[in-house]
Write a protein that holds these residues in place. Structure first.
Motif, mmCIF file in Angstrom:
data_model
loop_
_atom_site.group_PDB
_atom_site.id
_atom_site.type_symbol
_atom_site.label_atom_id
_atom_site.label_comp_id
_atom_site.label_asym_id
_atom_site.label_seq_id
_atom_site.Cartn_x
_atom_site.Cartn_y
_atom_site.Cartn_z
ATOM 1 N N ARG A 41 68.990 15.493 76.037
ATOM 2 C CA ARG A 41 67.482 15.742 76.523
ATOM 3 C C ARG A 41 66.853 17.020 76.824
ATOM 4 N N GLY A 42 68.001 18.082 77.843
ATOM 5 C CA GLY A 42 67.479 19.438 78.124
ATOM 6 C C GLY A 42 66.612 19.712 79.619
ATOM 7 N N PRO A 43 66.262 19.726 79.632
ATOM 8 C CA PRO A 43 65.068 20.696 78.655
ATOM 9 C C PRO A 43 65.688 21.998 78.383
ATOM 10 N N THR A 44 66.119 22.579 79.347
ATOM 11 C CA THR A 44 67.190 24.005 79.577
ATOM 12 C C THR A 44 68.734 24.181 79.061
ATOM 13 N N VAL A 45 68.694 25.529 78.859
ATOM 14 C CA VAL A 45 70.264 25.262 78.190
ATOM 15 C C VAL A 45 70.779 25.001 79.060
ATOM 16 N N PHE A 46 70.170 25.923 80.875
ATOM 17 C CA PHE A 46 71.301 25.138 81.117
ATOM 18 C C PHE A 46 71.729 24.042 82.499
ATOM 19 N N ASP A 47 70.076 23.324 81.904
ATOM 20 C CA ASP A 47 70.504 21.576 81.884
ATOM 21 C C ASP A 47 71.458 21.055 81.358
ATOM 22 N N ARG A 48 71.500 21.237 80.121
ATOM 23 C CA ARG A 48 72.532 20.947 79.793
ATOM 24 C C ARG A 48 73.863 21.291 79.828
ATOM 25 N N ILE A 49 73.700 22.642 80.879
ATOM 26 C CA ILE A 49 75.479 22.765 80.946
ATOM 27 C C ILE A 49 75.282 22.193 82.195
ATOM 28 N N LEU A 50 74.458 22.195 82.959
ATOM 29 C CA LEU A 50 75.281 21.522 83.988
ATOM 30 C C LEU A 50 75.709 19.816 83.695
ATOM 31 N N ALA A 51 75.156 18.898 83.073
ATOM 32 C CA ALA A 51 75.066 17.778 82.664
ATOM 33 C C ALA A 51 75.906 17.954 82.226
ATOM 34 N N ILE A 52 76.492 18.417 81.393
ATOM 35 C CA ILE A 52 78.522 18.688 80.749
ATOM 36 C C ILE A 52 79.429 19.067 81.402
ATOM 37 N N ASN A 53 79.104 20.087 83.004
ATOM 38 C CA ASN A 53 80.295 20.059 83.374
ATOM 39 C C ASN A 53 79.963 18.535 84.684
ATOM 40 N N ALA A 54 79.073 18.313 85.096
ATOM 41 C CA ALA A 54 79.483 17.080 85.831
ATOM 42 C C ALA A 54 80.004 15.875 85.077
ATOM 43 N N LEU A 55 79.430 15.596 83.925
ATOM 44 C CA LEU A 55 80.478 14.476 82.907
ATOM 45 C C LEU A 55 81.666 14.564 82.878
ATOM 46 N N GLY A 56 82.278 16.266 82.826
ATOM 47 C CA GLY A 56 83.483 16.366 83.102
ATOM 48 C C GLY A 56 84.102 15.976 84.441
ATOM 49 N N THR A 57 83.243 16.634 85.181
ATOM 50 C CA THR A 57 83.892 15.973 86.346
ATOM 51 C C THR A 57 84.229 14.416 86.961
ATOM 52 N N LYS A 58 83.165 13.392 86.467
ATOM 53 C CA LYS A 58 82.758 12.134 86.686
ATOM 54 C C LYS A 58 84.537 11.598 86.003
ATOM 55 N N THR A 59 84.824 12.338 84.020
ATOM 56 C CA THR A 59 85.991 12.039 83.870
ATOM 57 C C THR A 59 86.986 12.410 84.455
ATOM 58 N N VAL A 60 87.034 13.661 85.779
ATOM 59 C CA VAL A 60 88.722 13.778 86.284
ATOM 60 C C VAL A 60 88.861 12.546 87.104
ATOM 61 N N VAL A 61 87.416 12.390 87.706
ATOM 62 C CA VAL A 61 87.490 11.067 88.643
ATOM 63 C C VAL A 61 87.810 9.910 88.454
ATOM 64 N N LEU A 62 87.684 9.576 87.009
ATOM 65 C CA LEU A 62 87.365 8.345 86.125
ATOM 66 C C LEU A 62 89.048 8.263 85.710
ATOM 67 N N VAL A 63 89.920 8.723 84.910
ATOM 68 C CA VAL A 63 90.986 9.538 84.962
ATOM 69 C C VAL A 63 91.798 8.936 86.450
ATOM 70 N N ALA A 64 91.326 9.169 87.314
ATOM 71 C CA ALA A 64 92.242 9.395 88.466
ATOM 72 C C ALA A 64 92.152 8.013 89.309
ATOM 73 N N CYS A 65 91.058 7.239 89.263
ATOM 74 C CA CYS A 65 90.774 6.000 88.901
ATOM 75 C C CYS A 65 91.487 4.524 88.139
ATOM 76 N N ILE A 66 91.999 5.940 86.962
ATOM 77 C CA ILE A 66 92.546 4.537 85.868
ATOM 78 C C ILE A 66 94.160 4.552 86.505
ATOM 79 N N ALA A 67 94.404 5.995 86.910
ATOM 80 C CA ALA A 67 95.752 6.482 87.834
ATOM 81 C C ALA A 67 96.338 4.530 88.792
#
Length: 114
Positions: free
Chosen positions: A48-74
């Protein structure tokens, strides 16, 4: 750190290792569910945005959550064997996430990667 040593550190001095591991696993499972709900909210923000920087920040945070999720799976896989594969994968994914975010921001600022 070997899994039996980690389990001994996580369990109390008078607790049984099996029941304590089951309780810890259920807590980590609930944490994984919370991480997935947060990832869904971040995905909505990325779309949804609204700006490109909001989108980049959301994707970066999503990647960080993925790292933590994989560590929890470990942690959840401690009983079956060596969790080092999941931890190594999460570290590599964190590095790729960081480099990709920097590259995208540099491309947006200068319209080139060099």
């Amino acid at each position: 750190m070997s899994p039996p040593l980690l389990l001994a550190l996580l369990s109390g001095p008078h607790a049984e290792a099996g029941s304590d591991h089951a309780a810890a696993s259920s807590v980590v499972f609930v944490a994984c569910i919370v991480l997935l709900v947060g990832a869904l909210l971040l995905l909505i923000r990325a779309l949804r945005g609204p700006t490109v920087f909001d989108r980049i920040l959301a994707i970066n945070a999503l990647g960080t959550k993925t790292v933590v999720l994989v560590a929890c799976i470990a942690f959840l896989d401690l009983k079956n064997g060596n969790p080092s594969f999941f931890l190594d994968t999460s570290i590599v994914y964190a590095l790729v996430n960081f480099v990709a975010t920097i590259a995208i921001l540099k491309y947006i600022q200068y319209r080139r990667l060099s």
